[in-house]
Design an enzyme around this catalytic site. Structure first.
Site, PDB file in Angstrom:
ATOM      1  N   SER A   2     -15.003   9.263 -29.978  1.00  0.00           N
ATOM      2  CA  SER A   2     -14.779   9.337 -28.544  1.00  0.00           C
ATOM      3  C   SER A   2     -13.657  10.339 -28.230  1.00  0.00           C
ATOM      4  CB  SER A   2     -14.489   7.938 -27.992  1.00  0.00           C
ATOM      5  OG  SER A   2     -14.552   7.912 -26.589  1.00  0.00           O
ATOM      6  N   ASP A  25     -25.374   5.218 -24.871  1.00  0.00           N
ATOM      7  CA  ASP A  25     -23.926   5.258 -24.618  1.00  0.00           C
ATOM      8  C   ASP A  25     -23.667   5.323 -23.110  1.00  0.00           C
ATOM      9  OD1 ASP A  25     -21.194   5.898 -24.409  1.00  0.00           O
ATOM     10  OD2 ASP A  25     -21.222   7.044 -26.275  1.00  0.00           O
ATOM     11  N   HIS A  83     -21.690   2.861 -26.990  1.00  0.00           N
ATOM     12  CA  HIS A  83     -20.493   3.621 -27.369  1.00  0.00           C
ATOM     13  C   HIS A  83     -19.830   2.895 -28.536  1.00  0.00           C
ATOM     14  CE1 HIS A  83     -17.679   6.814 -26.541  1.00  0.00           C
ATOM     15  NE2 HIS A  83     -16.653   5.972 -26.425  1.00  0.00           N
TER      16      HIS A  83
END
Length: 223
Positions: A118, A172, A203
């Site tokens: 991320s 996601d 995610h």
């Protein structure tokens, strides 16, 4: 007071000859990806030092100014349009210091991987594409290329041939897969060697992805 970010370190063998500097995501910490080391099949590989740094703490705008660990501020839901350039560049400097420390400890830059999830993925690309010495590889999980409009001008020729492992979840909801696909396409247009995988996951990280990370590390280290 140390000049380096706080880190958690794990060595897969004594006297490691490879390092992986692995950045966590927003609001997590250095321990977030420690368990993955045990899940990677590292048998037969050179000794690896995993370095998991803690991001600085800062107020995060999108989370109502709540103070948490973050590599840079998230100013709004449109992360492509409004980016915290100052924060990105400040964290880039801190990651470059960690690379320099590994070099000083005897692991050359071309045996150092950058990895991240991320925000950590964004920092891997922010730092790795600009780093002035050849790195071993860029391991990029569920993120994107930040400051994409200036990458072509700022990138370092030293890492033009550095392999990039870029993966994302199809479901996601935090960073939509289209953003990752745009990053993949940009990197390919700029001539980078990108290995792309997508998984039916949100995610997060999945078992298939961990297996693919291990396979990619083996391939890169064997080259």
């Amino acid at each position: 007071m140390s000049n380096y970010l706080d880190t958690v370190e794990i060595e897969s063998a004594t006297n490691p000859s490879v390092a992986i500097i692995w950045m966590h995501g927003l609001g997590a910490d250095a321990n977030d990806f420690v368990p993955i080391v045990q899940e990677l099949n590292l048998s037969g590989l050179p000794g690896i030092r995993f370095v998991f740094p803690n991001a600085p703490t800062m107020p995060v705008t999108i989370n109502n100014g709540y103070v948490m660990r973050a590599w840079y501020d998230i100013l709004g839901t449109d992360i492509a349009r409004r980016e915290d350039e100052k924060g990105l560049r400040a964290s880039q400097v801190e990651i470059e210091k960690l690379i320099a420390r590994e070099v000083a400890r005897g692991i050359p830059a071309n045996k150092i991987f950058l990895a991240g999830f991320s925000q950590g993925c964004a920092m891997t690309l922010q730092t790795g594409l600009r780093y002035p010495q050849k790195l071993a590889g860029l391991l990029c999980l569920s993120g994107y290329v930040p400051l994409r409009d200036v990458v072509a001008a700022e990138r370092s020729a030293a890492n033009q041939e550095t392999p990039v492992f870029l993966v994302h979840g199809r479901a996601d909801p935090v960073i939509h897969i289209q953003r990752a696909e745009q990053s993949r396409d940009l990197l390919k247009e700029l001539g980078y060697q990108v290995e792309w995988h997508e998984y039916m996951m949100p995610h997060s990280v999945c078992a298939e992805e961990i297996r693919d990370i291990g396979l990619w590390l083996r391939k890169v280290l064997a080259a």
